[in-house]
Design an enzyme around this catalytic site. Sequence first.
Site, PDB file in Angstrom:
ATOM      1  N   LYS A 122       0.864  -1.182   0.000  1.00 20.85           N
ATOM      2  CA  LYS A 122       0.000   0.000   0.000  1.00 20.85           C
ATOM      3  C   LYS A 122       0.897   1.228   0.000  1.00 20.85           C
ATOM      4  O   LYS A 122       1.744   1.374   0.882  1.00 20.85           O
ATOM      5  CB  LYS A 122      -0.902  -0.017   1.235  1.00 20.85           C
ATOM      6  CG  LYS A 122      -1.914   1.128   1.270  1.00 20.85           C
ATOM      7  CD  LYS A 122      -2.970   0.863   2.317  1.00 20.85           C
ATOM      8  CE  LYS A 122      -3.960   2.012   2.438  1.00 20.85           C
ATOM      9  NZ  LYS A 122      -5.000   1.717   3.432  1.00 20.85           N
ATOM     10  N   ASP A 134      -1.995  10.361  -6.064  1.00 23.62           N
ATOM     11  CA  ASP A 134      -0.610  10.015  -6.422  1.00 23.62           C
ATOM     12  C   ASP A 134      -0.217   8.554  -6.200  1.00 23.62           C
ATOM     13  O   ASP A 134       0.900   8.155  -6.540  1.00 23.62           O
ATOM     14  CB  ASP A 134       0.359  10.934  -5.654  1.00 23.62           C
ATOM     15  CG  ASP A 134       0.148  10.869  -4.146  1.00 23.62           C
ATOM     16  OD1 ASP A 134      -0.569   9.955  -3.682  1.00 23.62           O
ATOM     17  OD2 ASP A 134       0.682  11.745  -3.441  1.00 23.62           O
ATOM     18  N   ARG A 199     -13.255  -7.197  -2.338  1.00 30.56           N
ATOM     19  CA  ARG A 199     -14.205  -6.359  -1.597  1.00 30.56           C
ATOM     20  C   ARG A 199     -15.587  -6.460  -2.231  1.00 30.56           C
ATOM     21  O   ARG A 199     -15.697  -6.852  -3.399  1.00 30.56           O
ATOM     22  CB  ARG A 199     -13.746  -4.893  -1.679  1.00 30.56           C
ATOM     23  CG  ARG A 199     -12.354  -4.679  -1.160  1.00 30.56           C
ATOM     24  CD  ARG A 199     -11.567  -3.747  -2.089  1.00 30.56           C
ATOM     25  NE  ARG A 199     -10.142  -3.734  -1.710  1.00 30.56           N
ATOM     26  CZ  ARG A 199      -9.643  -2.941  -0.792  1.00 30.56           C
ATOM     27  NH1 ARG A 199     -10.412  -2.057  -0.208  1.00 30.56           N
ATOM     28  NH2 ARG A 199      -8.373  -3.007  -0.476  1.00 30.56           N
ATOM     29  N   ASP A 269     -16.472  -0.393  -0.896  1.00 31.24           N
ATOM     30  CA  ASP A 269     -15.132  -0.729  -1.398  1.00 31.24           C
ATOM     31  C   ASP A 269     -14.187  -1.057  -0.248  1.00 31.24           C
ATOM     32  O   ASP A 269     -13.066  -1.504  -0.486  1.00 31.24           O
ATOM     33  CB  ASP A 269     -14.567   0.421  -2.249  1.00 31.24           C
ATOM     34  CG  ASP A 269     -14.619   1.755  -1.527  1.00 31.24           C
ATOM     35  OD1 ASP A 269     -15.716   2.157  -1.100  1.00 31.24           O
ATOM     36  OD2 ASP A 269     -13.575   2.394  -1.373  1.00 31.24           O
TER      37      ASP A 269
HETATM   38  P1  AMP Z   1     -10.180   4.817   0.843  1.00 38.13           P
HETATM   39  O1  AMP Z   1     -11.262   5.750   1.297  1.00 38.13           O
HETATM   40  O2  AMP Z   1      -8.847   5.071   1.461  1.00 38.13           O
HETATM   41  O3  AMP Z   1     -10.589   3.386   0.960  1.00 38.13           O
HETATM   42  O4  AMP Z   1      -9.940   5.103  -0.703  1.00 38.13           O
HETATM   43  C1  AMP Z   1     -10.962   5.189  -1.648  1.00 38.13           C
HETATM   44  C2  AMP Z   1     -10.381   5.079  -3.017  1.00 38.13           C
HETATM   45  O5  AMP Z   1      -9.399   6.087  -3.228  1.00 38.13           O
HETATM   46  C3  AMP Z   1      -9.677   3.756  -3.321  1.00 38.13           C
HETATM   47  O6  AMP Z   1      -9.924   3.455  -4.653  1.00 38.13           O
HETATM   48  C4  AMP Z   1      -8.232   4.079  -3.078  1.00 38.13           C
HETATM   49  O7  AMP Z   1      -7.368   3.232  -3.768  1.00 38.13           O
HETATM   50  C5  AMP Z   1      -8.150   5.514  -3.596  1.00 38.13           C
HETATM   51  N1  AMP Z   1      -7.057   6.269  -2.990  1.00 38.13           N
HETATM   52  C6  AMP Z   1      -6.941   6.700  -1.713  1.00 38.13           C
HETATM   53  N2  AMP Z   1      -5.801   7.367  -1.536  1.00 38.13           N
HETATM   54  C7  AMP Z   1      -5.146   7.362  -2.713  1.00 38.13           C
HETATM   55  C8  AMP Z   1      -3.898   7.888  -3.185  1.00 38.13           C
HETATM   56  N3  AMP Z   1      -3.075   8.564  -2.399  1.00 38.13           N
HETATM   57  N4  AMP Z   1      -3.573   7.665  -4.481  1.00 38.13           N
HETATM   58  C9  AMP Z   1      -4.396   6.993  -5.302  1.00 38.13           C
HETATM   59  N5  AMP Z   1      -5.570   6.498  -4.934  1.00 38.13           N
HETATM   60  C10 AMP Z   1      -5.956   6.671  -3.649  1.00 38.13           C
HETATM   61 MG    MG Z   2     -10.262   1.664   0.535  1.00 36.02          MG
END
Ligand code: AMP
Ligand code: MG
Length: 518
Positions: A122, A134, A199, A269
């Site tokens: 990650k 990013d 998921r 997700d």
């Molecule tokens: P999360 O709320 O952290 O589960 O993220 C929701 C979505 O945003 C998922 O598809 C993650 O992979 C994407 N995501 C979160 N942070 C980043 C990041 N820094 N760069 C790229 N995708 C991100």
């Molecule tokens: Mg997530």
Amino acid sequence: MNLNIVNTFISELPADSDLENSRRQVTEAVFSYVNPKKTKDPKVIHVSQEMASELNISEEETNLDFFKSIFTGNKIYPKTKPFSMCYGGHQFGNWAGQLGDGRAINLFEVEHQNKNWKVQLKGAGETPFSRTADGLAVLRSSVREYLCSEAMFHLGVPTTRALSLSLSGDAVLRDVLYDGNQAFEKGAIVSRISPSFLRFGNYEIFTAREDVENLKKLVDYTIKHHFSHLGEPSKENYINFFKEVSASTLDMIIHWQRVGFVHGVMNTDNMSILGLTIDFGPYGWLEGFDFGWTPNTTDRQHKRYRYGNQPNMGLWNLYQLANALYPIIEEVEPLEAILNQYKVDFEQQSFTMMKSKLGLFTSDENDAVLIQHLEDTLQLTETDMTIFFRNLSSFSNEKSGFYLVEKAFYELEDFSDAIKMKWINWFEKYSERLQKETTSSKERKEKMDAVNPKYVLRNYMSQLAIDAADKGDYTLIDELFQLLKRPYAEQPENEKWFAKRPEWARNKVGCSMLSCSS
Ligand code: AMP
Ligand code: MG
């Protein structure tokens, strides 16, 4: 390092034919091949040796440069092909379309001692799913994910695990509070481990795109590898599959409620198909017992994912999964029956869980009222959940009860006579009720101490470890890691961690306020 690599996922499921690492909609595929980004100056700062041995990696090997290169994405393990998964999701109640592994890259699949593990980084750089972000992760969120996932495992909560925590050596720009104040932070990479990272959103995306063929392929794969006891895929087994996902989701959430864990972003997700706690973002641990609490500042207004609402949100998410599976089941009634059963099971399991926290193992008609009164009374004054329940096993009479509850209060001034009366009342009832138990008080204490943890990863504890790590001192990460391996044990040398949150942490960013900006 000699890993037993297998390739069920990438060899049995459809891959994206486009090999460019460009941001795009990925259709008719479960995953896209993508390599991690090389980093400037990687440094491993902690390894879970227990997890390493699960993968057949020795302690010696974890110290080698080769380990560092592989688990920071700087080298690709021989004969493996890293990839990111495509999934969609309902975020805060709305369908958000394609999300996917925006910053997670799966390295490989390892089989050892009859267990199959997926290994994922990650924060290892952009993928076709990175959208506008990013693909990177910062030290603070990585420390939190690393420590918490291993802590959850030792608490007996179903969870994904972590193998290593590393610095990338690169700087990452973040706006922590979304208030226009961007700053550079240290980049970090966690290697996460799980039997599966699938998921609810992996299934939802196909249904949203009316791609029943690939939906079926993915469900068949899931049953074959993770629910093989159900037998050959069939309509009946798709229903049984959903039934098991429903049961394991509920089981996980009941554990969250037991230990006072608030996930913070229960979007579909972030819901594992195996009922594992996944994606440790703006999660938090209850300090004051409060059904209305959420650590996530992004959710501050509606508090959709507050502590007391987690079971409902689990159900809401299961409705979305039911909709996603409908095209291969084509019958509403069995799905509805399962969803209705969730509500019944929730009431029953939640009740049994709360009773176990109180040391009640026989039945009494007034138990539900006793628990309700306790929950109401706990919320009258800010009362530390962990301390209260842990100390409750030392209860002997009303007087001792009074003393132990006082130790869990944050503001003694709030302790009015009216509230005092309520507590006296409750302890009287509790004392009477305990008379009806058949277990000895020694046995009761043992049982209660096995469900009421003494040590949890309080939000301020992570923050202390993060602040030190940011200055290059990783000793606290290790101290907390070791502490949380035995959360139910008395550890006299660690008594300082069995304490209320200090006042400085009450409104501090990272301790009580967390955002998704990680
Ligand atoms: P999360 O709320 O952290 O589960 O993220 C929701 C979505 O945003 C998922 O598809 C993650 O992979 C994407 N995501 C979160 N942070 C980043 C990041 N820094 N760069 C790229 N995708 C991100
Ligand atoms: Mg997530």
